[in-house]
Design a protein around this motif. Structure first.
Motif, PDB file in Angstrom:
ATOM      1  N   SER A  59       0.709  -1.244   0.164  1.00 59.78           N
ATOM      2  CA  SER A  59       0.109   0.053  -0.075  1.00 59.78           C
ATOM      3  C   SER A  59       0.997   1.316   0.171  1.00 59.78           C
ATOM      4  CB  SER A  59      -1.024   0.211   1.105  1.00 59.78           C
ATOM      5  OG  SER A  59      -0.193  -0.263   2.405  1.00 59.78           O
ATOM      6  N   VAL A  60       0.267   2.418  -0.627  1.00 59.33           N
ATOM      7  CA  VAL A  60       0.804   3.635  -0.486  1.00 59.33           C
ATOM      8  C   VAL A  60      -0.066   4.620  -0.336  1.00 59.33           C
ATOM      9  CG1 VAL A  60       2.921   2.818  -2.251  1.00 59.33           C
ATOM     10  CG2 VAL A  60       0.540   3.900  -3.129  1.00 59.33           C
ATOM     11  N   GLY A  61       0.635   5.932   0.174  1.00 62.92           N
ATOM     12  CA  GLY A  61      -0.237   6.898   0.724  1.00 62.92           C
ATOM     13  C   GLY A  61      -1.191   6.473   1.686  1.00 62.92           C
ATOM     14  N   SER A  62      -2.560   6.914   1.230  1.00 65.50           N
ATOM     15  CA  SER A  62      -3.520   6.647   2.200  1.00 65.50           C
ATOM     16  C   SER A  62      -4.413   5.518   1.872  1.00 65.50           C
ATOM     17  CB  SER A  62      -4.482   7.962   2.072  1.00 65.50           C
ATOM     18  OG  SER A  62      -4.974   8.135   0.869  1.00 65.50           O
ATOM     19  N   GLU A  63      -3.935   4.642   1.005  1.00 68.84           N
ATOM     20  CA  GLU A  63      -4.363   3.178   0.917  1.00 68.84           C
ATOM     21  C   GLU A  63      -4.501   2.559   2.114  1.00 68.84           C
ATOM     22  OE1 GLU A  63      -3.687   1.486  -3.619  1.00 68.84           O
ATOM     23  OE2 GLU A  63      -2.041   1.404  -2.001  1.00 68.84           O
ATOM     24  N   PRO A  83       3.926  -7.059  -6.929  1.00 71.23           N
ATOM     25  CA  PRO A  83       4.074  -6.416  -8.150  1.00 71.23           C
ATOM     26  C   PRO A  83       5.055  -5.355  -8.511  1.00 71.23           C
ATOM     27  CG  PRO A  83       2.183  -5.477  -7.390  1.00 71.23           C
ATOM     28  CD  PRO A  83       2.792  -6.239  -6.054  1.00 71.23           C
ATOM     29  N   ALA A  84       5.566  -5.505  -9.556  1.00 70.11           N
ATOM     30  CA  ALA A  84       6.736  -4.083 -10.298  1.00 70.11           C
ATOM     31  C   ALA A  84       5.963  -3.624 -11.382  1.00 70.11           C
ATOM     32  CB  ALA A  84       7.848  -4.924 -10.440  1.00 70.11           C
ATOM     33  N   LEU A  85       5.704  -2.491 -11.685  1.00 67.82           N
ATOM     34  CA  LEU A  85       4.967  -1.915 -12.622  1.00 67.82           C
ATOM     35  C   LEU A  85       6.057  -1.789 -13.736  1.00 67.82           C
ATOM     36  CD1 LEU A  85       2.233  -0.559 -13.500  1.00 67.82           C
ATOM     37  CD2 LEU A  85       3.329   1.523 -12.962  1.00 67.82           C
ATOM     38  N   LEU A  86       5.516  -2.253 -15.041  1.00 65.27           N
ATOM     39  CA  LEU A  86       6.339  -2.391 -16.580  1.00 65.27           C
ATOM     40  C   LEU A  86       5.967  -1.099 -17.004  1.00 65.27           C
ATOM     41  CD1 LEU A  86       5.817  -6.257 -17.203  1.00 65.27           C
ATOM     42  CD2 LEU A  86       7.921  -4.885 -16.261  1.00 65.27           C
ATOM     43  N   PRO A  87       6.564  -0.668 -18.068  1.00 64.91           N
ATOM     44  CA  PRO A  87       6.357   0.532 -18.870  1.00 64.91           C
ATOM     45  C   PRO A  87       4.851   0.674 -19.454  1.00 64.91           C
ATOM     46  CG  PRO A  87       8.622  -0.349 -19.140  1.00 64.91           C
ATOM     47  CD  PRO A  87       8.209  -1.107 -18.639  1.00 64.91           C
ATOM     48  N   ASP A  88       4.531  -0.712 -19.842  1.00 57.12           N
ATOM     49  CA  ASP A  88       3.269  -0.760 -20.465  1.00 57.12           C
ATOM     50  C   ASP A  88       2.066  -0.801 -19.468  1.00 57.12           C
ATOM     51  OD1 ASP A  88       3.477  -3.154 -19.488  1.00 57.12           O
ATOM     52  OD2 ASP A  88       3.168  -4.041 -21.825  1.00 57.12           O
ATOM     53  N   GLN A 106       9.978   5.349  -8.453  1.00 57.64           N
ATOM     54  CA  GLN A 106       9.284   6.307  -9.319  1.00 57.64           C
ATOM     55  C   GLN A 106       9.047   5.969 -10.581  1.00 57.64           C
ATOM     56  OE1 GLN A 106       8.406   9.284  -7.517  1.00 57.64           O
ATOM     57  NE2 GLN A 106       6.861   9.506  -9.197  1.00 57.64           N
ATOM     58  N   HIS A 107       7.853   6.026 -10.978  1.00 55.04           N
ATOM     59  CA  HIS A 107       7.380   5.832 -12.491  1.00 55.04           C
ATOM     60  C   HIS A 107       6.780   7.213 -12.947  1.00 55.04           C
ATOM     61  CE1 HIS A 107       7.713   1.416 -12.195  1.00 55.04           C
ATOM     62  NE2 HIS A 107       7.085   1.373 -11.059  1.00 55.04           N
ATOM     63  N   GLY A 108       7.632   7.879 -13.713  1.00 53.50           N
ATOM     64  CA  GLY A 108       7.252   9.204 -14.389  1.00 53.50           C
ATOM     65  C   GLY A 108       6.413   9.914 -13.413  1.00 53.50           C
ATOM     66  N   GLY A 109       5.248  10.289 -13.913  1.00 52.41           N
ATOM     67  CA  GLY A 109       4.474  11.564 -13.045  1.00 52.41           C
ATOM     68  C   GLY A 109       3.809  10.633 -12.166  1.00 52.41           C
ATOM     69  N   LYS A 110       3.653   9.422 -12.062  1.00 48.96           N
ATOM     70  CA  LYS A 110       2.837   8.724 -11.147  1.00 48.96           C
ATOM     71  C   LYS A 110       3.234   8.497  -9.862  1.00 48.96           C
ATOM     72  CE  LYS A 110       1.718   5.844 -15.083  1.00 48.96           C
ATOM     73  NZ  LYS A 110       1.927   4.454 -15.545  1.00 48.96           N
ATOM     74  N   MET A 111       2.532   8.215  -8.790  1.00 45.10           N
ATOM     75  CA  MET A 111       3.105   8.056  -7.386  1.00 45.10           C
ATOM     76  C   MET A 111       4.119   7.041  -7.407  1.00 45.10           C
ATOM     77  SD  MET A 111       0.057   5.633  -5.385  1.00 45.10           S
ATOM     78  CE  MET A 111      -1.306   6.785  -5.761  1.00 45.10           C
TER      79      MET A 111
END
Length: 206
Positions: A59-63, A83-88, A106-111
């Motif tokens: 969980s991240v933030g207020s999740e 999980p690990a987020l992939l570019p797609d 950090q994934h671009g502009g996402k959290m």
């Protein structure tokens, strides 16, 4: 996404804004206490008691907090995949071996997300899970889950279907996020259960 002919039904974006705004009003203590209660409720689930492999998330933030649950599962000897987020926006997976096995990415502009630092097991690793714990913003009386809109877990659910894998699908939420109805589309799949700090509600059995 079209709601032609149903103009009175709010769209997913509207729902997401409302639920995220409510989460943003929570204090750090609220999030921590909810996470402890959530872990206690989830650990009572028979599906988790039987599980050898659980696909989960950090969980991240207020999740609703998941770390207490991840550590409790590990203490039971359960193999926990994260999980690990992939570019797609698809998800790769790695094993959780304690907080030291996580890195903030950090994934671009996402959290920024906490992801496993060890060996990557591939997107199909999720098909080995007995239980898949899903993030979400809400679930309705039919068991339809409202996600954040990135589509990552839509891919996970489609991958499970293609593999003819049938893990228990469980979403972790706050009590106020169990609602009468959320917008759903043809590809959306109901979950089996929701766990909140105050209890468990079941929706379907395969």
């Amino acid at each position: 996404m079209s709601h032609i002919g149903r103009p009175a039904e709010p769209d997913k974006r509207t729902f997401r804004r409302e639920f995220l705004a409510a989460r943003n009003r929570l204090t750090a203590d609220d999030v921590r206490e909810s996470g402890v209660a959530l872990a206690g409720r989830a650990l009572e689930l028979p599906e988790l008691a039987r599980a050898r492999t659980v696909a989960a998330y950090v969980s991240v933030g207020s999740e609703p907090g998941t770390l207490a649950l991840l550590d409790a599962l590990r203490a039971r000897g359960v193999r926990v995949l994260l999980p690990a987020l992939l570019p797609d926006n698809d998800l790769d997976w790695g094993a959780y071996t304690g907080e030291g096995s996580l890195a903030q990415v950090q994934h671009g502009g996402k959290m920024a997300l906490f992801e496993p630092v060890g060996e990557r097991l591939g997107p199909d690793a999720v098909t080995t899970a007995d239980v898949v714990l899903l993030p979400g913003l809400a679930v309705d009386a039919r068991g339809m889950r409202l996600g954040r809109g990135g589509g990552s877990y839509d891919r996970v659910l489609a991958r499970l279907e293609r593999a003819d894998a049938h893990p228990a699908l469980v979403v972790l939420l706050y009590d106020a996020e169990v609602v009468e109805r959320v917008p759903a589309e043809a590809h959306d799949r109901p979950v089996h259960a929701v766990v909140t700090p105050s209890g468990v509600r079941r929706f379907r059995a395969d």
